[in-house]
Design a protein around this motif. Structure first.
Motif, mmCIF file in Angstrom:
data_model
loop_
_atom_site.group_PDB
_atom_site.id
_atom_site.type_symbol
_atom_site.label_atom_id
_atom_site.label_comp_id
_atom_site.label_asym_id
_atom_site.label_seq_id
_atom_site.Cartn_x
_atom_site.Cartn_y
_atom_site.Cartn_z
ATOM 1 N N LEU A 70 -13.045 -9.934 0.848
ATOM 2 C CA LEU A 70 -12.742 -9.461 -0.500
ATOM 3 C C LEU A 70 -11.961 -8.148 -0.477
ATOM 4 O O LEU A 70 -11.012 -7.968 -1.257
ATOM 5 C CB LEU A 70 -14.024 -9.307 -1.314
ATOM 6 N N ILE A 71 -12.310 -7.254 0.421
ATOM 7 C CA ILE A 71 -11.605 -5.968 0.510
ATOM 8 C C ILE A 71 -10.150 -6.192 0.935
ATOM 9 O O ILE A 71 -9.226 -5.617 0.348
ATOM 10 C CB ILE A 71 -12.324 -5.005 1.484
ATOM 11 N N ILE A 72 -9.938 -7.036 1.933
ATOM 12 C CA ILE A 72 -8.578 -7.307 2.408
ATOM 13 C C ILE A 72 -7.765 -7.981 1.315
ATOM 14 O O ILE A 72 -6.615 -7.603 1.049
ATOM 15 C CB ILE A 72 -8.602 -8.159 3.694
ATOM 16 N N LEU A 73 -8.353 -8.984 0.670
ATOM 17 C CA LEU A 73 -7.638 -9.717 -0.375
ATOM 18 C C LEU A 73 -7.305 -8.825 -1.559
ATOM 19 O O LEU A 73 -6.161 -8.798 -2.029
ATOM 20 C CB LEU A 73 -8.474 -10.922 -0.827
ATOM 21 N N SER A 74 -8.274 -8.069 -2.039
ATOM 22 C CA SER A 74 -8.023 -7.229 -3.216
ATOM 23 C C SER A 74 -7.084 -6.068 -2.895
ATOM 24 O O SER A 74 -6.254 -5.687 -3.727
ATOM 25 C CB SER A 74 -9.338 -6.714 -3.804
ATOM 26 N N THR A 75 -7.172 -5.533 -1.684
ATOM 27 C CA THR A 75 -6.261 -4.459 -1.285
ATOM 28 C C THR A 75 -4.834 -4.981 -1.191
ATOM 29 O O THR A 75 -3.898 -4.334 -1.676
ATOM 30 C CB THR A 75 -6.706 -3.849 0.064
ATOM 31 N N SER A 76 -4.661 -6.139 -0.589
ATOM 32 C CA SER A 76 -3.312 -6.728 -0.490
ATOM 33 C C SER A 76 -2.732 -6.985 -1.874
ATOM 34 O O SER A 76 -1.580 -6.642 -2.150
ATOM 35 C CB SER A 76 -3.356 -8.048 0.288
ATOM 36 N N TRP A 77 -3.526 -7.602 -2.741
ATOM 37 C CA TRP A 77 -3.035 -7.932 -4.072
ATOM 38 C C TRP A 77 -2.734 -6.665 -4.877
ATOM 39 O O TRP A 77 -1.693 -6.553 -5.532
ATOM 40 C CB TRP A 77 -4.032 -8.814 -4.811
ATOM 41 N N GLY A 78 -3.626 -5.693 -4.794
ATOM 42 C CA GLY A 78 -3.408 -4.437 -5.510
ATOM 43 C C GLY A 78 -2.154 -3.724 -5.029
ATOM 44 O O GLY A 78 -1.379 -3.189 -5.825
ATOM 45 N N MET A 79 -1.937 -3.733 -3.719
ATOM 46 C CA MET A 79 -0.740 -3.114 -3.165
ATOM 47 C C MET A 79 0.504 -3.869 -3.628
ATOM 48 O O MET A 79 1.518 -3.245 -3.976
ATOM 49 C CB MET A 79 -0.807 -3.109 -1.643
ATOM 50 N N GLN A 80 0.435 -5.191 -3.675
ATOM 51 C CA GLN A 80 1.578 -5.975 -4.137
ATOM 52 C C GLN A 80 1.927 -5.622 -5.582
ATOM 53 O O GLN A 80 3.101 -5.462 -5.917
ATOM 54 C CB GLN A 80 1.275 -7.470 -4.030
ATOM 55 N N ILE A 81 0.914 -5.516 -6.421
ATOM 56 C CA ILE A 81 1.151 -5.158 -7.822
ATOM 57 C C ILE A 81 1.728 -3.746 -7.906
ATOM 58 O O ILE A 81 2.713 -3.500 -8.612
ATOM 59 C CB ILE A 81 -0.155 -5.271 -8.648
ATOM 60 N N TRP A 82 1.144 -2.806 -7.170
ATOM 61 C CA TRP A 82 1.595 -1.427 -7.231
ATOM 62 C C TRP A 82 3.040 -1.280 -6.756
ATOM 63 O O TRP A 82 3.862 -0.633 -7.415
ATOM 64 C CB TRP A 82 0.682 -0.510 -6.416
ATOM 65 N N VAL A 83 3.380 -1.865 -5.618
ATOM 66 C CA VAL A 83 4.742 -1.741 -5.091
ATOM 67 C C VAL A 83 5.735 -2.410 -6.038
ATOM 68 O O VAL A 83 6.821 -1.880 -6.282
ATOM 69 C CB VAL A 83 4.833 -2.312 -3.657
ATOM 70 N N SER A 84 5.346 -3.547 -6.595
ATOM 71 C CA SER A 84 6.247 -4.250 -7.515
ATOM 72 C C SER A 84 6.496 -3.425 -8.781
ATOM 73 O O SER A 84 7.638 -3.291 -9.225
ATOM 74 C CB SER A 84 5.667 -5.617 -7.885
ATOM 75 N N LEU A 85 5.450 -2.865 -9.355
ATOM 76 C CA LEU A 85 5.609 -2.067 -10.577
ATOM 77 C C LEU A 85 6.261 -0.714 -10.310
ATOM 78 O O LEU A 85 7.044 -0.227 -11.130
ATOM 79 C CB LEU A 85 4.255 -1.862 -11.256
ATOM 80 N N SER A 86 5.966 -0.116 -9.172
ATOM 81 C CA SER A 86 6.536 1.205 -8.894
ATOM 82 C C SER A 86 8.054 1.135 -8.747
ATOM 83 O O SER A 86 8.750 2.117 -9.008
ATOM 84 C CB SER A 86 5.913 1.816 -7.643
ATOM 85 N N GLY A 87 8.577 -0.026 -8.351
ATOM 86 C CA GLY A 87 10.025 -0.185 -8.263
ATOM 87 C C GLY A 87 10.700 0.025 -9.606
ATOM 88 O O GLY A 87 11.767 0.642 -9.685
ATOM 89 N N PHE A 88 10.074 -0.476 -10.666
ATOM 90 C CA PHE A 88 10.647 -0.297 -12.007
ATOM 91 C C PHE A 88 10.618 1.163 -12.434
ATOM 92 O O PHE A 88 11.537 1.646 -13.106
ATOM 93 C CB PHE A 88 9.901 -1.157 -13.032
ATOM 94 N N VAL A 89 9.577 1.879 -12.045
ATOM 95 C CA VAL A 89 9.493 3.299 -12.378
ATOM 96 C C VAL A 89 10.536 4.085 -11.587
ATOM 97 O O VAL A 89 11.275 4.903 -12.149
ATOM 98 C CB VAL A 89 8.074 3.846 -12.100
ATOM 99 N N LEU A 90 10.616 3.813 -10.284
ATOM 100 C CA LEU A 90 11.543 4.559 -9.433
ATOM 101 C C LEU A 90 13.001 4.359 -9.821
ATOM 102 O O LEU A 90 13.771 5.313 -9.837
ATOM 103 C CB LEU A 90 11.347 4.171 -7.967
ATOM 104 N N ILE A 91 13.390 3.134 -10.101
ATOM 105 C CA ILE A 91 14.798 2.861 -10.399
ATOM 106 C C ILE A 91 15.251 3.617 -11.650
ATOM 107 O O ILE A 91 16.430 3.916 -11.804
ATOM 108 C CB ILE A 91 15.093 1.341 -10.525
ATOM 109 N N ASN A 92 14.304 3.951 -12.508
ATOM 110 C CA ASN A 92 14.654 4.672 -13.734
ATOM 111 C C ASN A 92 14.433 6.175 -13.651
ATOM 112 O O ASN A 92 14.645 6.881 -14.634
ATOM 113 C CB ASN A 92 13.862 4.096 -14.909
ATOM 114 N N THR A 93 14.009 6.674 -12.468
ATOM 115 C CA THR A 93 13.730 8.107 -12.371
ATOM 116 C C THR A 93 14.417 8.804 -11.196
ATOM 117 O O THR A 93 14.444 10.028 -11.172
ATOM 118 C CB THR A 93 12.210 8.371 -12.268
ATOM 119 N N VAL A 94 14.942 8.051 -10.241
ATOM 120 C CA VAL A 94 15.639 8.662 -9.111
ATOM 121 C C VAL A 94 17.018 8.014 -8.970
ATOM 122 O O VAL A 94 17.273 6.950 -9.527
ATOM 123 C CB VAL A 94 14.841 8.527 -7.785
#
Length: 188
Positions: A16-40
């Motif tokens: 559960l820790i591996i699965l939830s960490t992987s999924w959470g990281m996938q969501i975070w990296v995917s969403l952070s791209g939208f933030v970064l492209i509009n701020t740097v």
């Protein structure tokens, strides 16, 4: 060889820790791209992705492989029901697609991006902030420079199509596995 009996609490927690960490990281990296492209600037955005993506892709690959191994260890293929077959297939798909991203698409995209940065620097481009900024200047550059046009087309193919589709399918597969795992919790 499959293990007999139910997995221990430690194995369940690790899964559960591996699965939830992987999924959470996938969501975070995917969403952070939208933030970064509009701020740097575009070049800084590319350099962040260049540094982050190898770690990201290999972490997703490692997590997917560990989850597949743990799941397969306690679910022999000859005894799988439909739900378990969906889960193990999802883990397997995520291993394959994240391997493609880690080994080929990510590296190819980075090399193309670096070549594009050199051409953009020669034309004083790349310091703009925001995805839609100065779109006309980039269209003119594509018309004027056939090498840049070819690189741009390859970048779209590898980054915006192949890598992105692999990533989204992995996000879906890990999300699906989280749903199945949650549905099978006896208590919470």
């Amino acid at each position: 060889m499959p293990t007999e009996g139910d997995p221990t609490a430690l194995v369940k927690a690790a899964h559960l820790i591996i699965l939830s960490t992987s999924w959470g990281m996938q969501i975070w990296v995917s969403l952070s791209g939208f933030v970064l492209i509009n701020t740097v600037s575009r070049h800084n955005f590319g350099l962040v992705q260049r540094s982050l993506f190898p770690y990201y892709f290999y972490t997703v690959l490692g997590g997917s492989f560990l989850n597949l191994a743990l799941y397969a260890l306690y679910h022999p293929h000859e005894l799988l029901n439909n739900d378990e077959a969906v889960q193990i297939t999802s883990f397997f798909i995520c291993v394959i697609l994240s391997a493609f991203n880690a080994q080929w698409f990510g590296e190819t995209t980075t090399q193309i991006m670096l070549e594009m940065h050199q051409i953009k620097n020669e034309h004083h481009l790349g310091q703009e902030v925001g995805f839609g900024s100065d779109r006309e200047l980039y269209k003119k550059l594509q018309k004027k420079d056939p090498k840049y046009q070819k690189l741009s087309q390859r970048f779209v193919k590898f980054h915006d199509v192949l890598s992105m589709v692999c990533n989204l399918v992995c996000v879906f597969c890990n999300g699906l596995n989280l749903l199945y795992t949650a549905a099978n919790l006896k208590t919470f």
